[in-house]
Design an enzyme around this catalytic site. Structure first.
Site, PDB file in Angstrom:
ATOM      1  CG  ASP A  84      -1.901  -1.140   0.490  1.00 20.57           C
ATOM      2  OD1 ASP A  84      -2.436  -0.819  -0.415  1.00 20.57           O
ATOM      3  OD2 ASP A  84      -2.266  -1.925   1.004  1.00 20.57           O
ATOM      4  CB  THR A  85       1.709   2.584  -2.860  1.00 21.55           C
ATOM      5  OG1 THR A  85       2.545   1.451  -2.865  1.00 21.55           O
ATOM      6  CG2 THR A  85       2.145   3.562  -3.907  1.00 21.55           C
TER       7      THR A  85
END
Length: 562
Positions: free
Chosen positions: A371-372
């Site tokens: 997740d970024t």
């Protein structure tokens, strides 16, 4: 009230209701309006970060300044996806030169760590957490590369809002509180994590004011001392000392020798629009490969949400991801056939492997012939930035250097340990990367800056956004809000092979009839498949001289302009 007035009032409310209903694009979802502004636009995955970026624009900063400031803020308020312990990629449209510029600010593996070490330890895969998957964090160098080439306001100005928030605190959102709490069982065992993210014995809850004084000090050193304060000063020494204590290999020399690379973005034309991605070690060209295959079909005629479209999309994705698993890696260590992989000729060969009635269970990569968080900004002068940044696996490796206020990434997990593989581990090598920014031009002019965060989700969603806009005629917000298709289980750059064709996860909004039709074609459907991504976008309307902004409805995202 007279009956005529009652009827008239009812008619007004009925018309309002019909208007709201008409915003539905044809499936069981609705979309809010796009944000429209003339002077500037910022779209990020967290409202406070969006406001920081917007404030920079209002102070006279440009889109690059706003992107750096917003990214710094996201590292504080959304540590579950990014931070200065991670890597960064960006595509910049420079209004002055009327050109696109690509930046690869990803780090390399420790030079003292070898493939033989993993073999001696009996490992066939690099661990997901701890010291071994840590590679050099490239984000801070990325900021200074962007700033040195395009920035206008001083870095002290750009980092000041985040420093202030880190000292005084900010209220944690429900989503980030949830993600932080989920990290505790895995990461709390590592030294430094509790001190930074569990100061009162637990991660912050929804609405709780959270401070990160250590990060404030670190950012102050970076703001005044420049990138060398991070890579060659006390921060680098602290990182190296901590990693040695933890049994890791990342050294002061690894940090001091780090460099980012300006690279040429690559593109394919999809129905008159040039879609741009960065070349490997990222996975952006997978989106281009998918689009080249889809262009050979009448996607518009299939209709959004149809079993025919979903099947065609998934089979195209499978083809692209087999090449992704084999070829996408550090170009300094491999001859990667990028031009061939994104060519129309190659797509015409690959499409022959598709069966319109049956799901492929196994596909081989093609033959080499030759997740970024995500944010985007735009300013009054026409500059636009597409930027993505990540720690990988949410908060990263768990390695939280003493007194610095951030976690180091675990991107090295993405290396393969299979000898001969393009992405096999080697000292001083960049791992395969999932994070990818995107850009679209029309007639050599900027049209769209966008991205969709979320691991292997990203190329799939890049292609779906483009199809939603161009084939299905959705507006910018609808294109992101429309239910998404996610295929999982393809072969991976770590060496894992696709088994039995993988599986599809569909968001709500696709009918039961369509799901049954997909099952009849041999697809496996599941309701559990991970993230459907997080979308931000800015579209330039040259005719009216305005920007349209859109942001993810599935997360905390906000688009705002002035």
């Amino acid at each position: 009230m007279p009956i005529a007035k009652i009827i008239a009032t009812f008619a007004i409310f009925s018309s309002l209701s019909v208007s709201a209903y008409d915003r539905i694009t044809g499936e069981t979802f609705a979309s809010r309006s796009e944000v429209i502004a003339a002077n500037g636009m910022v779209a990020t995955s967290q409202p406070l970060a969006t406001q920081v970026g917007l404030d920079v624009l209002k102070q006279g900063g440009n889109a690059i300044d706003a992107a750096i400031a917003a990214n710094a803020m996201l590292g504080l308020v959304e540590p579950t996806g990014n931070g200065i312990g991670g890597d960064l990629f960006a595509i910049v449209w420079d209004a002055k030169t009327q050109q696109l510029y690509g930046l690869n600010a990803s780090g390399r593996s420790p030079k003292s760590l070898t493939l033989e070490y993993f073999k001696e330890q009996g490992m066939n895969k690099i661990p997901s957490h701890g010291p071994l998957p840590v590679s050099v964090p490239g984000a801070v160098d990325g900021w200074f590369e962007l700033h040195g080439k395009f920035g206008s306001l001083p870095m002290t100005t750009l980092l000041a809002p985040t420093i202030d928030y880190a000292k005084k605190g900010f209220p944690v959102t429900e989503l980030i509180a949830w993600y932080m709490q989920r990290s505790v069982p895995i990461l709390s065992k590592f030294d430094g994590f509790k001190e930074t993210y569990m100061p009162n014995g637990a991660t912050p809850q929804k609405g709780q004011i959270f401070t990160n004084p250590h990060l404030a000090v670190t950012l102050e050193k970076i703001a005044t001392g420049g990138r060398d304060a991070f890579y060659k000063g006390d921060i680098a020494r602290s990182i190296a000392a901590y990693m040695k204590e933890q049994g890791g290999f990342l050294s002061y020399e690894d940090l001091a020798s780090h460099t980012s690379d300006w690279v040429e973005p690559v593109s394919t034309n999809y129905r008159g629009y040039d879609v741009w991605e960065l070349p490997p070690n990222g996975q952006g060209i997978a989106a281009l490969q998918i689009l080249n295959i889809l262009e050979q079909f009448d996607i518009e005629g299939m209709g959004f949400g149809s079993a025919e479209y979903i099947h065609t999309f998934v089979e195209a994705k499978k083809l692209a991801f087999e090449d992704r698993a084999k070829y996408y890696a550090d170009p300094e260590f491999n001859q990667i056939p990028v031009d061939w992989l994104i060519s129309k000729e190659y797509a015409q060969q690959r499409v022959k492997l598709m069966d319109e009635n049956n799901a492929a269970k196994r596909i081989d990569a093609g033959i080499n012939q030759g997740d970024t968080i995500y944010l985007t900004t735009a300013d009054k002068d026409g500059n636009m930035v597409s930027l993505i940044q990540s720690n990988y696996r949410g908060m990263g490796s768990g390695m939280t250097p003493t007194g610095l206020g951030f976690i180091l990434q675990d991107r090295g997990e993405m290396f393969s340990l299979e000898e001969g593989h393009f992405n096999v581990f080697a000292p001083g090598k960049r791992p395969f990367h999932t994070i990818i920014p995107a850009f679209v031009t029309k007639n050599a002019k900027p049209w769209l800056s966008f991205g969709v965060m979320g691991g292997g989700t990203q190329p799939q969603m890049h292609a779906q956004i483009i199809v939603n806009l161009i084939d299905f005629g959705m507006n910018l917000q609808e294109a992101g809000d429309a239910p998404r298709i996610l295929h999982s289980g393809s072969s991976e750059p770590t060496g894992e092979r696709m088994l039995d064709g993988g599986y599809i996860s569909l968001e709500s909004g696709f009918s039961a009839k369509v799901r049954r039709q997909l099952l009849h074609k041999g697809h496996v459907l599941t309701d559990v498949s991970g993230s459907f991504g997080g979308y931000q976008a800015i579209l330039h309307d040259a005719k009216n001289g305005v920007y349209y902004g859109a942001s993810e409805s599935r997360k905390d995202g906000q688009a705002a302009g002035y």
